[in-house]
Design a protein around this motif. Structure first.
Motif, PDB file in Angstrom:
ATOM      1  N   GLY A 170      25.688 -23.597 -87.198  1.00 24.33           N
ATOM      2  CA  GLY A 170      24.424 -22.947 -86.845  1.00 24.33           C
ATOM      3  C   GLY A 170      23.175 -23.783 -87.079  1.00 24.33           C
ATOM      4  N   PRO A 171      22.994 -24.375 -88.274  1.00 28.77           N
ATOM      5  CA  PRO A 171      21.786 -25.164 -88.513  1.00 28.77           C
ATOM      6  C   PRO A 171      21.630 -26.347 -87.554  1.00 28.77           C
ATOM      7  N   TYR A 172      22.739 -26.972 -87.185  1.00 31.52           N
ATOM      8  CA  TYR A 172      22.683 -28.104 -86.256  1.00 31.52           C
ATOM      9  C   TYR A 172      22.395 -27.625 -84.827  1.00 31.52           C
ATOM     10  N   MET A 173      22.986 -26.495 -84.452  1.00 37.47           N
ATOM     11  CA  MET A 173      22.689 -25.883 -83.158  1.00 37.47           C
ATOM     12  C   MET A 173      21.201 -25.573 -83.053  1.00 37.47           C
ATOM     13  N   LYS A 174      20.639 -24.990 -84.110  1.00 34.97           N
ATOM     14  CA  LYS A 174      19.224 -24.637 -84.113  1.00 34.97           C
ATOM     15  C   LYS A 174      18.338 -25.880 -84.014  1.00 34.97           C
ATOM     16  N   ALA A 175      18.761 -26.982 -84.619  1.00 38.74           N
ATOM     17  CA  ALA A 175      17.993 -28.224 -84.536  1.00 38.74           C
ATOM     18  C   ALA A 175      17.892 -28.700 -83.090  1.00 38.74           C
ATOM     19  N   LEU A 176      19.007 -28.645 -82.353  1.00 44.01           N
ATOM     20  CA  LEU A 176      18.981 -29.063 -80.954  1.00 44.01           C
ATOM     21  C   LEU A 176      18.193 -28.078 -80.093  1.00 44.01           C
ATOM     22  N   GLU A 177      18.314 -26.789 -80.386  1.00 41.78           N
ATOM     23  CA  GLU A 177      17.510 -25.802 -79.669  1.00 41.78           C
ATOM     24  C   GLU A 177      16.025 -26.107 -79.831  1.00 41.78           C
ATOM     25  N   TYR A 178      15.618 -26.353 -81.054  1.00 43.23           N
ATOM     26  CA  TYR A 178      14.206 -26.610 -81.359  1.00 43.23           C
ATOM     27  C   TYR A 178      13.728 -27.902 -80.709  1.00 43.23           C
ATOM     28  N   ALA A 179      14.523 -28.963 -80.844  1.00 39.57           N
ATOM     29  CA  ALA A 179      14.113 -30.264 -80.322  1.00 39.57           C
ATOM     30  C   ALA A 179      14.017 -30.269 -78.800  1.00 39.57           C
ATOM     31  N   CYS A 180      14.911 -29.535 -78.147  1.00 33.69           N
ATOM     32  CA  CYS A 180      14.997 -29.561 -76.685  1.00 33.69           C
ATOM     33  C   CYS A 180      14.295 -28.382 -76.018  1.00 33.69           C
ATOM     34  N   GLY A 181      13.870 -27.406 -76.813  1.00 30.78           N
ATOM     35  CA  GLY A 181      13.215 -26.235 -76.245  1.00 30.78           C
ATOM     36  C   GLY A 181      14.130 -25.400 -75.379  1.00 30.78           C
ATOM     37  N   ILE A 182      15.379 -25.246 -75.830  1.00 27.19           N
ATOM     38  CA  ILE A 182      16.378 -24.497 -75.058  1.00 27.19           C
ATOM     39  C   ILE A 182      17.068 -23.480 -75.957  1.00 27.19           C
ATOM     40  N   LYS A 183      17.916 -22.662 -75.351  1.00 27.48           N
ATOM     41  CA  LYS A 183      18.705 -21.667 -76.080  1.00 27.48           C
ATOM     42  C   LYS A 183      20.181 -21.962 -75.865  1.00 27.48           C
ATOM     43  N   ALA A 184      20.928 -22.052 -76.935  1.00 26.49           N
ATOM     44  CA  ALA A 184      22.361 -22.335 -76.833  1.00 26.49           C
ATOM     45  C   ALA A 184      23.127 -21.120 -76.333  1.00 26.49           C
ATOM     46  N   GLU A 185      24.219 -21.377 -75.645  1.00 22.30           N
ATOM     47  CA  GLU A 185      25.182 -20.345 -75.276  1.00 22.30           C
ATOM     48  C   GLU A 185      26.263 -20.343 -76.363  1.00 22.30           C
ATOM     49  N   VAL A 186      26.405 -19.241 -77.060  1.00 25.31           N
ATOM     50  CA  VAL A 186      27.347 -19.174 -78.174  1.00 25.31           C
ATOM     51  C   VAL A 186      28.697 -18.672 -77.690  1.00 25.31           C
ATOM     52  N   VAL A 187      29.728 -19.465 -77.942  1.00 24.34           N
ATOM     53  CA  VAL A 187      31.104 -19.079 -77.648  1.00 24.34           C
ATOM     54  C   VAL A 187      31.803 -18.896 -78.991  1.00 24.34           C
ATOM     55  N   GLY A 188      32.246 -17.682 -79.267  1.00 26.32           N
ATOM     56  CA  GLY A 188      32.811 -17.373 -80.579  1.00 26.32           C
ATOM     57  C   GLY A 188      32.020 -16.236 -81.195  1.00 26.32           C
TER      58      GLY A 188
END
Length: 210
Positions: A170-188
């Protein structure tokens, strides 16, 4: 407290988490949580259908099941719903070629996936592979895409091992979301589609499951 049978009136199936519920992972294969082996055996002797749901993304299903069987659990690979196979299905359906920021232990689940010229990023609990270089590679892939796609195998903050609490994806996913200005698609977990697929596997409706 009501008897076990009465509490399960109208229930046809049970979805069971694995890590932190059945066992605590760690060195030497981890340890079964007290009473969990017996509880699984009792459920399997009952009329209930049982499905195991996990966000485990450092091991393939085969490795995870082998580990659980060594701890005494009656479980087969076909009874496990996990995010990596679900992600592979999405990648195939949408013609996506991922940059894989994942743990080597789960890489075999993606053997049939084309990873050339990536047009998305798949992130999981990569453990020691969460280096600056690998995170930056994922960031660069996403930033170069007109329509960036970030697929995350879960979004947990942390999990428990026998040695203590560990950072999850989660923390790493949030880092990429923040840096790229996008929202991740969560599988799981906690994606509703993940639980729906587990219920479909045992032919049970949501209101019939616990």
């Amino acid at each position: 407290m009501a008897p076990w049978g009465k509490r399960l009136a109208g229930v046809r199936g049970v979805l069971l988490d694995i890590s932190g519920v059945l066992y605590d992972s760690g060195a030497g294969g981890g340890t079964a949580i007290a009473g969990s082996v017996e509880a699984v055996a009792r459920l399997k002797r009952s009329r209930l259908k049982v499905r195991f749901c996990t966000n485990e993304s450092q091991k393939s299903r085969a490795e995870l099941v082998g580990q659980l069987r060594r701890l005494g659990f009656d479980i087969s690979e076909g009874e496990v719903t996990a995010p990596a196979p679900a992600a592979c299905q999405i990648l195939k359906e949408r013609g996506l070629r991922p940059y894989l920021l994942i743990h080597d232990g789960v890489r075999s689940e993606f053997d049939q996936i084309d990873t050339s010229n990536p047009n998305c990023v798949v992130i999981a609990d990569a453990g020691e592979s969460f280096s600056y270089q690998n995170m930056n590679n994922a960031f660069q892939v996403l930033m170069e895409l007109e329509n960036p796609v970030l697929i995350s195998l879960g979004k947990g903050r942390y999990y428990k091992e026998t040695s203590g609490l560990m950072l999850d994806v989660g923390p790493y996913m949030k880092a990429l979301e923040y840096a790229c200005g996008i929202k991740a698609e969560v599988v799981g977990k906690p994606s509703p589609e993940f639980f729906k697929s587990a219920l479909q596997a045992i032919g049970v409706e949501a209101h019939q499951a616990q």
